[in-house]
Design a protein around this motif. Structure first.
Motif, short mmCIF file in Angstrom:
data_model
loop_
_atom_site.label_atom_id
_atom_site.label_comp_id
_atom_site.label_asym_id
_atom_site.label_seq_id
_atom_site.Cartn_x
_atom_site.Cartn_y
_atom_site.Cartn_z
N PRO A 6 15.12 9.97 22.63
CA PRO A 6 14.10 9.36 23.49
C PRO A 6 13.31 10.45 24.21
O PRO A 6 13.81 11.54 24.50
N LEU A 7 12.05 10.13 24.52
CA LEU A 7 11.18 11.03 25.27
C LEU A 7 10.89 10.43 26.64
O LEU A 7 10.60 9.24 26.75
N ALA A 8 10.95 11.26 27.66
CA ALA A 8 10.59 10.85 29.02
C ALA A 8 9.48 11.77 29.50
O ALA A 8 9.68 12.98 29.65
N LEU A 9 8.30 11.22 29.71
CA LEU A 9 7.13 11.99 30.09
C LEU A 9 6.65 11.53 31.46
O LEU A 9 6.83 10.36 31.84
N SER A 10 6.00 12.43 32.19
CA SER A 10 5.45 12.07 33.49
C SER A 10 4.13 12.79 33.70
O SER A 10 3.87 13.86 33.12
N MET A 11 3.30 12.19 34.55
CA MET A 11 1.99 12.77 34.85
C MET A 11 1.60 12.37 36.27
O MET A 11 1.69 11.19 36.64
N ALA A 12 1.16 13.34 37.05
CA ALA A 12 0.78 13.05 38.44
C ALA A 12 -0.52 12.26 38.51
O ALA A 12 -0.68 11.40 39.37
N LEU A 64 13.07 18.48 25.14
CA LEU A 64 11.99 18.86 24.23
C LEU A 64 11.68 20.34 24.34
O LEU A 64 11.43 21.01 23.33
N TRP A 65 11.68 20.85 25.57
CA TRP A 65 11.49 22.30 25.75
C TRP A 65 12.55 23.09 24.99
O TRP A 65 12.29 24.15 24.42
N GLY A 66 13.77 22.57 24.99
CA GLY A 66 14.86 23.28 24.34
C GLY A 66 14.66 23.47 22.85
O GLY A 66 15.26 24.38 22.25
N MET A 67 13.82 22.65 22.22
CA MET A 67 13.58 22.80 20.80
C MET A 67 12.67 23.98 20.49
O MET A 67 12.75 24.58 19.42
N VAL A 68 11.75 24.30 21.43
CA VAL A 68 10.80 25.39 21.19
C VAL A 68 11.12 26.63 22.03
O VAL A 68 10.67 27.74 21.71
N ASP A 69 11.86 26.46 23.10
CA ASP A 69 12.16 27.58 24.00
C ASP A 69 13.59 27.45 24.52
O ASP A 69 13.82 27.20 25.70
#
Length: 507
Positions: free
Chosen positions: A309-315, A349-354
């Motif tokens: 699952p993806l959890a995204l946020s935006m101010a 998700l960051w862990g997949m690229v960094d």
């Protein structure tokens, strides 16, 4: 069909919020007469049987027919009885049935589409007061609901009730003030404790389904509409030339929504919450503007195509568009704005690229604010003119100026900001290979680029040779700025086609 359904909803909302007006004294017959006048002015042909008994005017067998904008397509509404009751004090109560089915039929080249728009409420009357020059409609209801039911289409694989749509408002209070002089003006306000919506599609033959539902709390609307008298037309371009205009603002304190879909074995689901937002519009002969904003959005996504699952946020998320709509030899304003501020993705998700955390995981931002002037060579709401533009038979217009009020892109520790101002020579289409020749300048600042390149090299995502090429390009176009790891660039384009970067000619 889409235009007819939009108008179907419009009729329901007109009935609900009473965007019509009365003529002269507030009598039952005058109110009904002006309802007919309003509908006729917006393209409907209205008929009904009038029966006056005592202080009550009953309108039965109500039919509202109109030619829809699509060619060779027409539509008809059939409404139940409506009562106009004189209160004896100069006011009139409009009594709508607690359940008011409005049946529609669309007859077009592809066949007959039919269904029912069901408007229901708690039975509260709509109170009309005022005088011939200015009349006020007041309405309050604990519950209002508009639903699409029993929809059928010519497609044999499209079952009845495959599409279901409903919208419910609670604790609704509306007020419409109508002024009738050379033009009709409708000044409206509406508040509601909550707005709930539910849209679903289920087509068993295709093994597919989908749903979109949600709610908004603390809903408010203010708006004003001006309709020209004596202009009976469904042609929006003609209405605008005649003086039609509309503007309004819709805002809400908080909201939530959920989307899910299935296509065979594939599934998708998205749910989101927000801390409110605003939708504003303004349309008239001088242009069309949309301005949409939403605050603090949290989104969760699951899909059979995603490993987790993806959890995204935006101010903040926002979009603004201003554009001309009427053909003119004069320059007209346009604008475009986009804001995606503090967009954050999960650490998974960051862990997949960094995986080592070499890069800053700060929220990203994209913000753009453009404005300018252009000449529009066709009427935007003229279907024939639009078709000519789409087919390449008609040029859409000319771009004359473009201003970059602000540009901001920040992510993974780097940040680009800038402004710019350009004019375009539409008589010179050769210097830049068919594009109107620009002249002006852009000023850019880039911070953190070299540090980012070093980290990307260390992660193995960028080779030394690629990084060297990028640094050489930055050296050609930019100079060191005042801060650490900061570059600035002034790009100038002259009227004779020369391009300079920080005073050095590069073309």
């Amino acid at each position: 069909m889409s235009v007819f359904l939009a108008r179907s909803s419009g009729v329901a909302i007109v009935m609900a919020f009473s965007a019509q007006a009365a003529l002269a004294d507030v009598t039952a017959k005058d109110v009904w007469s002006d309802w007919k006048s309003y509908m006729t002015a917006t393209g409907y042909t209205v008929s009904g049987t009038e029966t006056m008994s005592g202080d009550t005017l009953t309108i039965s067998d109500i039919s509202m027919a109109m030619p829809v904008m699509e060619e060779d397509t027409s539509g008809t509404f059939i409404l139940p009885d409506i009562k106009f009751v004189e209160n004896g004090d100069g006011t009139v109560n409009i009594m709508l049935p607690a359940e008011m089915p409005m049946m529609f039929k669309i007859d077009g080249p592809e066949g007959l589409v039919s269904g029912t728009v069901l408007y229901s409420h708690d039975g509260s009357p709509m109170l009309v007061s005022g005088d011939a020059d200015e009349m006020t409609y007041d309405y309050a209801s604990g519950l209002m609901k508009i639903a699409l039911k029993d929809m059928t289409v010519p497609d044999a694989d499209f079952p009845k009730d495959a599409i279901k749509v409903s919208m419910t408002l609670t604790d609704v209070v509306t007020k419409t003030i109508m002024s009738n002089a050379d033009t009709r003006t409708y000044n409206q306000t509406m508040t509601s404790e909550a707005l709930n919506f539910d849209v679903s599609v289920d087509i068993p033959e295709d093994d597919g389904s989908g749903a979109f539902k949600g709610a908004m709390q603390g809903v408010n609307f203010t708006g004003i509409t001006t309709v020209p008298n004596g202009l009976e037309s469904t042609d929006m371009a003609a209405l605008l030339r005649g003086g039609f205009s509309a503007k309004g603002t819709f805002d809400f304190a908080s909201g939530n929504s959920a989307i899910n879909g299935q296509d065979g074995a594939d599934t998708f689901a998205l749910d989101s919450t927000s801390e409110g937002g605003t939708i504003a519009f303004d349309m008239g002969l001088d242009g069309l503007t949309y301005d949409v904003k939403q605050n603090r959005t949290e989104t969760n996504i699951t899909s059979s195509d995603l490993p987790f699952p993806l959890a995204l946020s935006m101010a903040e998320a926002g979009f603004k568009l201003t554009m001309p709509v009427a053909k003119s030899d004069e320059e007209q304003d346009f604008a475009l704005g986009l804001v995606l501020r503090d967009f954050d993705v999960p650490e998974m998700l960051w862990g997949m690229v960094d995986p080592t955390g070499a890069l800053p995981h700060d929220p990203a931002t994209i913000a753009l604010d453009l404005a300018g002037k252009a000449k529009l060579a066709f009427d935007f709401f003229d279907p024939e003119a639009m078709a000519e533009v789409e087919n390449g038979e008609q040029a859409p217009g000319e771009l004359h100026t473009l201003t970059v009020n602000s540009l901001e892109i920040s992510a993974v520790g780097a940040k680009l900001t800038g402004t710019g101002d350009f004019a375009f020579n539409n008589d010179d289409l050769s210097t830049f290979d068919g594009m109107p020749a620009p002249s002006g300048e852009a000023n850019l600042t880039l911070a953190g680029a070299n540090t980012l390149l070093d980290k990307l090299i260390g992660m193995g995502l960028v080779s030394d040779s690629d990084a060297m090429g990028a640094r050489m390009m930055m050296g050609m176009l930019a100079v060191p700025g005042d801060g650490e790891d900061t570059l600035t660039s002034k790009i100038e384009v002259s009227e004779d086609g020369q391009i300079k970067a920080n005073g050095q000619r590069i073309k």
